[in-house]
Design a protein around this motif. Structure first.
Motif, mmCIF file in Angstrom:
data_model
loop_
_atom_site.group_PDB
_atom_site.id
_atom_site.type_symbol
_atom_site.label_atom_id
_atom_site.label_comp_id
_atom_site.label_asym_id
_atom_site.label_seq_id
_atom_site.Cartn_x
_atom_site.Cartn_y
_atom_site.Cartn_z
ATOM 1 N N THR A 179 0.852 -1.201 0.000
ATOM 2 C CA THR A 179 0.000 0.000 0.000
ATOM 3 C C THR A 179 0.880 1.241 0.000
ATOM 4 O O THR A 179 1.897 1.284 0.710
ATOM 5 C CB THR A 179 -0.890 0.024 1.273
ATOM 6 N N LEU A 180 0.486 2.223 -0.780
ATOM 7 C CA LEU A 180 1.174 3.512 -0.739
ATOM 8 C C LEU A 180 0.691 4.249 0.510
ATOM 9 O O LEU A 180 -0.502 4.527 0.653
ATOM 10 C CB LEU A 180 0.852 4.309 -2.005
ATOM 11 N N VAL A 181 1.618 4.541 1.420
ATOM 12 C CA VAL A 181 1.220 5.136 2.701
ATOM 13 C C VAL A 181 1.173 6.659 2.586
ATOM 14 O O VAL A 181 0.171 7.288 2.909
ATOM 15 C CB VAL A 181 2.203 4.710 3.823
ATOM 16 N N THR A 182 2.268 7.265 2.155
ATOM 17 C CA THR A 182 2.306 8.734 2.032
ATOM 18 C C THR A 182 3.126 9.129 0.812
ATOM 19 O O THR A 182 3.927 8.332 0.308
ATOM 20 C CB THR A 182 3.002 9.404 3.254
ATOM 21 N N THR A 183 2.921 10.357 0.368
ATOM 22 C CA THR A 183 3.815 10.939 -0.648
ATOM 23 C C THR A 183 4.305 12.281 -0.113
ATOM 24 O O THR A 183 3.652 12.892 0.751
ATOM 25 C CB THR A 183 3.101 11.172 -1.993
ATOM 26 N N ARG A 184 5.459 12.731 -0.644
ATOM 27 C CA ARG A 184 6.035 14.007 -0.192
ATOM 28 C C ARG A 184 6.825 14.586 -1.350
ATOM 29 O O ARG A 184 7.637 13.866 -1.947
ATOM 30 C CB ARG A 184 6.955 13.685 0.997
ATOM 31 N N ASP A 185 6.584 15.853 -1.687
ATOM 32 C CA ASP A 185 7.361 16.472 -2.761
ATOM 33 C C ASP A 185 8.691 16.957 -2.189
ATOM 34 O O ASP A 185 8.721 17.708 -1.213
ATOM 35 C CB ASP A 185 6.570 17.609 -3.394
ATOM 36 N N LEU A 186 9.775 16.511 -2.824
ATOM 37 C CA LEU A 186 11.109 16.804 -2.306
ATOM 38 C C LEU A 186 11.744 17.990 -3.013
ATOM 39 O O LEU A 186 12.543 18.715 -2.433
ATOM 40 C CB LEU A 186 12.036 15.596 -2.502
ATOM 41 N N ALA A 187 11.441 18.122 -4.280
ATOM 42 C CA ALA A 187 12.039 19.162 -5.117
ATOM 43 C C ALA A 187 11.147 19.227 -6.351
ATOM 44 O O ALA A 187 10.352 18.307 -6.585
ATOM 45 C CB ALA A 187 13.471 18.763 -5.491
ATOM 46 N N PRO A 188 11.260 20.288 -7.171
ATOM 47 C CA PRO A 188 10.404 20.315 -8.362
ATOM 48 C C PRO A 188 10.636 19.066 -9.206
ATOM 49 O O PRO A 188 11.766 18.745 -9.559
ATOM 50 C CB PRO A 188 10.890 21.565 -9.110
ATOM 51 N N GLY A 189 9.569 18.317 -9.469
ATOM 52 C CA GLY A 189 9.698 17.112 -10.303
ATOM 53 C C GLY A 189 10.202 15.877 -9.578
ATOM 54 O O GLY A 189 10.401 14.840 -10.207
ATOM 55 N N ILE A 190 10.405 15.945 -8.270
ATOM 56 C CA ILE A 190 10.837 14.736 -7.527
ATOM 57 C C ILE A 190 9.895 14.507 -6.345
ATOM 58 O O ILE A 190 9.747 15.371 -5.482
ATOM 59 C CB ILE A 190 12.289 14.830 -7.014
ATOM 60 N N ARG A 191 9.258 13.349 -6.339
ATOM 61 C CA ARG A 191 8.294 13.021 -5.289
ATOM 62 C C ARG A 191 8.709 11.731 -4.583
ATOM 63 O O ARG A 191 9.091 10.758 -5.228
ATOM 64 C CB ARG A 191 6.905 12.860 -5.909
ATOM 65 N N GLU A 192 8.611 11.780 -3.251
ATOM 66 C CA GLU A 192 8.938 10.586 -2.456
ATOM 67 C C GLU A 192 7.659 9.801 -2.162
ATOM 68 O O GLU A 192 6.596 10.391 -1.934
ATOM 69 C CB GLU A 192 9.593 11.008 -1.137
ATOM 70 N N PHE A 193 7.774 8.476 -2.168
ATOM 71 C CA PHE A 193 6.655 7.582 -1.887
ATOM 72 C C PHE A 193 7.072 6.626 -0.770
ATOM 73 O O PHE A 193 8.126 5.987 -0.883
ATOM 74 C CB PHE A 193 6.304 6.729 -3.121
#
Ligand code: FAD
Length: 326
Positions: free
Chosen positions: A11-25
């Motif tokens: 399951t995808l728990v959370t997402t977080r934008d780290l920088a323009p165009g880069i997202r953490e999952f």
């Protein structure tokens, strides 16, 4: 060589934008095995592109954690759509992923370590930095980015490494000088690299030029975007009237196999060499996107890795399939 994959639900728990165009999952497998996985490990994620299932690989960021697997995905707009699919996911989404596997062998017994990351290539390198910093090893991380605002994980890395983190932001005029860097390293330093193909080529040349042993430069590739733009090209089959068009969104391997040519393959990343086929003539230019051939072999243009490499114009190949032998 066979890459064995065990698929597990997650399951995808959370997402977080780290920088323009880069997202953490943050992805949590239904049955999370918290035992450590090797640094540099990646998971495969089942993505949907144009309604069809496909697979994309993502490096695990940092060492094993009881919270789940952390990955960071750069959105690639000029692409077939795997990263766009990842970016479309919302927390709670169900995913199929593989168990972590590592392609990056780290020898922990060295005196000195030099880590080099280019852009999103920071993902497998962060875990190595974490492990080496924790061990008190002599480690430097050189992080090459277009600008500091595009760099993911800067705060985390700075806290971990202090002045052993050097950011080379090309818009700040601080380009990474690999010749000077590698010339300054003691012999038997282990270098771990992850970044784009051009930077890897430059690193390999600089590494050898500085007199280091090539096996001491360990690297991970993310599949290459090559040196020529991704565009359609044509493949003529030797001793036949068959000419195939390879559209920009499909690989030569997929088109040949869809036409019944039975080209063997395994990694589909230009690493294992199983899909290599003979090139008879080049009317245009080949864009070798693999890490399997040496520079000399790439220049000679006698063979091509059908899974990742592309061309401009028309190339004639011999797949060794003979109609009278089938
Ligand atoms: C071991 C491993 C670890 C990885 N880790 C990460 C990670 O941590 N973060 C991350 O963001 N990515 C990572 N990747 C890359 C990732 O798996 C995907 O390739 C990436 O998300 C792009 O997928 P896409 O479908 O959007 O783009 P793709 O369609 O795969 O396009 C990627 C690039 O290839 C070119 N291209 C387009 N069409 C073709 C074609 N038909 N044939 C060949 N090339 C083409 C495009 O121009 C583009 O520049 C990793 C890959 C590997 C193998």
């Amino acid at each position: 060589m066979r890459f064995i994959e065990t698929w597990i639900p997650a399951t995808l728990v959370t997402t977080r934008d780290l920088a323009p165009g880069i997202r953490e999952f943050l992805i949590r497998p239904d049955q999370l095995d918290v035992t450590a996985y090797p640094v540099g490990s990646h998971i495969n994620v089942s993505v949907t592109i144009d309604g069809q299932p496909e697979t994309r690989s993502y490096s695990l960021v940092g060492e094993a954690s009881p919270h789940g697997f952390r990955i960071a995905v750069r959105r690639t707009d000029d692409s077939r759509g795997g990263s766009r699919y990842m970016w479309s996911l919302q927390p709670g989404a169900r995913l199929d992923i593989t168990q972590p596997a590592s392609l990056l062998a780290v020898d922990w017994t060295r005196q000195n370590y030099c880590l080099i990351a280019g852009g999103i290539g920071i993902t497998p390198i962060l875990g190595a930095a974490q492990a080496l910093a924790r061990r008190g090893s002599d480690v430097m991380l050189h992080y090459a980015v277009r600008s500091r605002r595009e760099a993911a994980y800067l705060d985390e890395l700075a806290a971990m490494l202090g002045d052993r983190l050097v950011v080379h932001a090309s818009d700040g005029g601080r380009r990474l000088d690999l010749d000077a860097l590698f010339a300054s390293l003691p012999q038997a330093t282990l270098a771990l690299f992850c970044g784009p193909m051009r930077l890897l080529d430059a690193a390999r040349h600089a590494w050898i030029g500085a007199g280091h042993a090539l096996p001491d430069l360990r690297y991970e590739t993310f599949g290459s975007s090559g040196t020529l733009p991704t565009e359609a090209f044509r493949v003529r089959l030797k001793d036949s009237n068959i000419e195939l068009e390879i559209p920009r969104e499909r690989s030569m391997l997929d088109v040949l196999n869809a036409c019944g040519h039975d080209v063997m393959f395994d990694c589909k990343r230009g690493e294992c060499g199983l899909c290599v086929i003979d090139v008879v003539e080049v009317d245009g230019e080949i864009d070798h996107r693999d890490v399997f051939f040496s520079d000399h072999q790439k220049h000679s243009n006698q063979k091509i890795c059908a899974c990742v490499s592309r061309a401009r114009g028309t190339i004639t190949v011999d797949t060794l399939l003979r109609a009278d032998a089938v």
